[in-house]
Design a protein around this motif. Sequence first.
Motif, PDB file in Angstrom:
ATOM      1  N   GLN A 106     -12.599  29.551  42.940  1.00 36.66           N
ATOM      2  CA  GLN A 106     -12.164  30.663  43.864  1.00 36.66           C
ATOM      3  C   GLN A 106     -11.561  30.143  45.112  1.00 36.66           C
ATOM      4  O   GLN A 106     -11.106  30.972  45.713  1.00 36.66           O
ATOM      5  CB  GLN A 106     -13.520  31.217  44.660  1.00 36.66           C
ATOM      6  N   SER A 107     -11.351  28.923  45.357  1.00 36.66           N
ATOM      7  CA  SER A 107     -10.556  28.393  46.490  1.00 36.66           C
ATOM      8  C   SER A 107      -9.244  27.770  46.373  1.00 36.66           C
ATOM      9  O   SER A 107      -8.523  27.334  47.075  1.00 36.66           O
ATOM     10  CB  SER A 107     -11.542  27.283  47.167  1.00 36.66           C
ATOM     11  N   ARG A 108      -8.731  27.876  44.904  1.00 39.98           N
ATOM     12  CA  ARG A 108      -7.272  27.296  44.671  1.00 39.98           C
ATOM     13  C   ARG A 108      -6.635  28.303  43.465  1.00 39.98           C
ATOM     14  O   ARG A 108      -7.399  28.870  42.792  1.00 39.98           O
ATOM     15  CB  ARG A 108      -7.394  25.861  44.277  1.00 39.98           C
ATOM     16  N   PHE A 109      -5.479  28.389  43.748  1.00 33.23           N
ATOM     17  CA  PHE A 109      -4.570  29.091  42.675  1.00 33.23           C
ATOM     18  C   PHE A 109      -4.438  28.166  41.548  1.00 33.23           C
ATOM     19  O   PHE A 109      -4.703  26.699  41.557  1.00 33.23           O
ATOM     20  CB  PHE A 109      -3.411  29.322  43.104  1.00 33.23           C
ATOM     21  N   ASP A 110      -4.108  28.687  40.409  1.00 34.51           N
ATOM     22  CA  ASP A 110      -3.709  27.570  39.240  1.00 34.51           C
ATOM     23  C   ASP A 110      -2.540  27.038  39.470  1.00 34.51           C
ATOM     24  O   ASP A 110      -1.824  27.285  40.548  1.00 34.51           O
ATOM     25  CB  ASP A 110      -3.467  28.639  37.932  1.00 34.51           C
ATOM     26  N   ASP A 111      -2.570  25.904  38.922  1.00 36.71           N
ATOM     27  CA  ASP A 111      -1.297  24.926  39.072  1.00 36.71           C
ATOM     28  C   ASP A 111       0.007  25.444  38.241  1.00 36.71           C
ATOM     29  O   ASP A 111      -0.149  25.294  37.167  1.00 36.71           O
ATOM     30  CB  ASP A 111      -1.723  23.605  39.036  1.00 36.71           C
ATOM     31  N   TYR A 112       0.930  25.948  38.947  1.00 41.07           N
ATOM     32  CA  TYR A 112       2.068  26.621  38.007  1.00 41.07           C
ATOM     33  C   TYR A 112       3.294  25.407  38.168  1.00 41.07           C
ATOM     34  O   TYR A 112       4.313  25.692  37.674  1.00 41.07           O
ATOM     35  CB  TYR A 112       2.687  27.872  38.591  1.00 41.07           C
ATOM     36  N   SER A 113       2.884  24.309  38.604  1.00 41.99           N
ATOM     37  CA  SER A 113       4.034  23.208  38.619  1.00 41.99           C
ATOM     38  C   SER A 113       4.258  22.926  37.111  1.00 41.99           C
ATOM     39  O   SER A 113       3.348  23.120  36.063  1.00 41.99           O
ATOM     40  CB  SER A 113       3.510  22.087  39.387  1.00 41.99           C
ATOM     41  N   PRO A 114       5.384  21.935  36.766  1.00 46.09           N
ATOM     42  CA  PRO A 114       5.595  21.700  35.475  1.00 46.09           C
ATOM     43  C   PRO A 114       4.480  20.670  34.947  1.00 46.09           C
ATOM     44  O   PRO A 114       4.144  20.779  33.794  1.00 46.09           O
ATOM     45  CB  PRO A 114       6.959  20.559  35.637  1.00 46.09           C
ATOM     46  N   ALA A 140       8.172  33.685  36.968  1.00 43.98           N
ATOM     47  CA  ALA A 140       7.948  34.570  38.136  1.00 43.98           C
ATOM     48  C   ALA A 140       9.062  35.411  38.012  1.00 43.98           C
ATOM     49  O   ALA A 140      10.240  35.098  37.482  1.00 43.98           O
ATOM     50  CB  ALA A 140       8.233  33.432  39.320  1.00 43.98           C
ATOM     51  N   SER A 141       8.766  36.646  38.288  1.00 45.97           N
ATOM     52  CA  SER A 141       9.915  37.746  38.448  1.00 45.97           C
ATOM     53  C   SER A 141       9.358  38.540  39.683  1.00 45.97           C
ATOM     54  O   SER A 141       8.525  38.317  40.431  1.00 45.97           O
ATOM     55  CB  SER A 141       9.879  38.477  37.257  1.00 45.97           C
ATOM     56  N   GLN A 142      10.395  39.613  39.831  1.00 46.21           N
ATOM     57  CA  GLN A 142       9.930  40.480  41.304  1.00 46.21           C
ATOM     58  C   GLN A 142       8.852  41.495  41.027  1.00 46.21           C
ATOM     59  O   GLN A 142       8.457  41.868  41.880  1.00 46.21           O
ATOM     60  CB  GLN A 142      11.201  41.276  41.411  1.00 46.21           C
ATOM     61  N   ILE A 143       8.140  41.288  39.586  1.00 43.02           N
ATOM     62  CA  ILE A 143       7.151  42.317  39.274  1.00 43.02           C
ATOM     63  C   ILE A 143       6.059  41.408  38.945  1.00 43.02           C
ATOM     64  O   ILE A 143       4.939  42.214  38.611  1.00 43.02           O
ATOM     65  CB  ILE A 143       7.607  43.417  38.291  1.00 43.02           C
ATOM     66  N   SER A 144       6.248  40.205  38.593  1.00 44.22           N
ATOM     67  CA  SER A 144       4.796  39.478  37.953  1.00 44.22           C
ATOM     68  C   SER A 144       5.133  38.013  38.197  1.00 44.22           C
ATOM     69  O   SER A 144       6.239  37.779  38.767  1.00 44.22           O
ATOM     70  CB  SER A 144       4.840  39.855  36.639  1.00 44.22           C
ATOM     71  N   GLY A 145       3.872  37.328  38.225  1.00 45.62           N
ATOM     72  CA  GLY A 145       3.996  35.915  38.501  1.00 45.62           C
ATOM     73  C   GLY A 145       2.747  35.838  39.366  1.00 45.62           C
ATOM     74  O   GLY A 145       2.090  36.633  40.184  1.00 45.62           O
ATOM     75  N   PRO A 146       2.456  34.492  39.508  1.00 46.21           N
ATOM     76  CA  PRO A 146       1.439  34.046  40.553  1.00 46.21           C
ATOM     77  C   PRO A 146       1.655  34.630  41.839  1.00 46.21           C
ATOM     78  O   PRO A 146       0.692  34.864  42.417  1.00 46.21           O
ATOM     79  CB  PRO A 146       1.224  32.573  40.359  1.00 46.21           C
ATOM     80  N   ASP A 201       5.072  26.200  45.925  1.00 47.16           N
ATOM     81  CA  ASP A 201       5.918  25.142  45.757  1.00 47.16           C
ATOM     82  C   ASP A 201       5.916  24.745  44.233  1.00 47.16           C
ATOM     83  O   ASP A 201       6.870  24.253  43.639  1.00 47.16           O
ATOM     84  CB  ASP A 201       5.177  23.971  46.350  1.00 47.16           C
ATOM     85  N   GLY A 202       4.757  24.712  43.800  1.00 48.64           N
ATOM     86  CA  GLY A 202       4.679  24.360  42.102  1.00 48.64           C
ATOM     87  C   GLY A 202       5.489  25.433  41.320  1.00 48.64           C
ATOM     88  O   GLY A 202       6.073  25.046  40.161  1.00 48.64           O
ATOM     89  N   LEU A 203       5.303  26.640  41.718  1.00 44.41           N
ATOM     90  CA  LEU A 203       6.126  27.933  41.122  1.00 44.41           C
ATOM     91  C   LEU A 203       7.625  27.479  41.415  1.00 44.41           C
ATOM     92  O   LEU A 203       8.357  27.692  40.110  1.00 44.41           O
ATOM     93  CB  LEU A 203       5.815  29.130  41.589  1.00 44.41           C
ATOM     94  N   VAL A 204       8.178  27.400  42.447  1.00 41.00           N
ATOM     95  CA  VAL A 204       9.543  26.831  42.367  1.00 41.00           C
ATOM     96  C   VAL A 204      10.019  25.847  41.601  1.00 41.00           C
ATOM     97  O   VAL A 204      10.995  25.774  40.842  1.00 41.00           O
ATOM     98  CB  VAL A 204       9.851  26.935  44.002  1.00 41.00           C
ATOM     99  N   ALA A 205       9.085  24.653  41.698  1.00 43.12           N
ATOM    100  CA  ALA A 205       9.440  23.514  40.748  1.00 43.12           C
ATOM    101  C   ALA A 205       9.459  23.935  39.256  1.00 43.12           C
ATOM    102  O   ALA A 205      10.284  23.385  38.653  1.00 43.12           O
ATOM    103  CB  ALA A 205       8.339  22.386  41.008  1.00 43.12           C
ATOM    104  N   LYS A 206       8.541  24.783  38.972  1.00 42.31           N
ATOM    105  CA  LYS A 206       8.733  25.155  37.466  1.00 42.31           C
ATOM    106  C   LYS A 206       9.756  26.056  37.170  1.00 42.31           C
ATOM    107  O   LYS A 206      10.259  25.831  35.932  1.00 42.31           O
ATOM    108  CB  LYS A 206       7.210  26.144  37.227  1.00 42.31           C
ATOM    109  N   ILE A 207      10.361  26.886  38.101  1.00 41.37           N
ATOM    110  CA  ILE A 207      11.451  27.747  37.809  1.00 41.37           C
ATOM    111  C   ILE A 207      12.749  26.553  37.706  1.00 41.37           C
ATOM    112  O   ILE A 207      13.466  26.818  36.794  1.00 41.37           O
ATOM    113  CB  ILE A 207      11.844  28.717  38.976  1.00 41.37           C
ATOM    114  N   GLU A 208      12.761  25.757  38.590  1.00 43.71           N
ATOM    115  CA  GLU A 208      13.685  24.944  38.732  1.00 43.71           C
ATOM    116  C   GLU A 208      13.819  24.001  37.226  1.00 43.71           C
ATOM    117  O   GLU A 208      14.862  23.807  36.719  1.00 43.71           O
ATOM    118  CB  GLU A 208      13.769  23.765  39.636  1.00 43.71           C
TER     119      GLU A 208
END
Length: 181
Positions: A17-25, A92-98, A133-140
């Motif tokens: 409950q204290s961390r988001f999932d890791d969306y990084s590569p 990630a998009s404007q309607i979905s993603g972490p 930060d992980g999400l941006v790294a994954k998008i890149e």
Amino acid sequence: MAVYAGAPSALGGTAAQSRFDDYSPAGEARLRAVIAEERARLLEVDCFAGSREALQLAVARATLEGAHDTGSRFAWGHVQPFWFSGHIPYVASQISGPHIDGPGWMIAQQSVKSAAEGEAYVAKIADSGRMVDGLVAKIEADVALGCVPPALLMASTRDQLLSHTVMLHLAMLKAGVAADL
């Protein structure tokens, strides 16, 4: 375990409950590895034919098989076993993603009935910076693989991520919580 009206009290204040999932590569790679391991493990399980358990096993196998199959075919995007295709092309998009779903889930389902749950909730808010930060790294990383979302989609998403980060900083300052975001 499927839960709608709040996480079970057994999770109260735990790391779940204290961390988001890791969306990084790296987080995506770990998720794909776990799906492959669990898929292989389920192949070793046997149940009595026609039993309720056999049906549940077949559903679990099909769910992980679909996610494993799409994860094997597409290096980009996010493997999501419970999505109809098993794969989300744009993490990630404007309607979905972490950045959309995570806070929504926290508001709708994350219980805050004890001090430990409250501390976990605040810790998760503080963890938003790592998630973004992980999400941006994954998008890149996905763009580097050739998965380039439409410019209009990414402009809206970029604005939301920037807004999310700014609002998070303001909320943490207002709450008097020091955060290294």
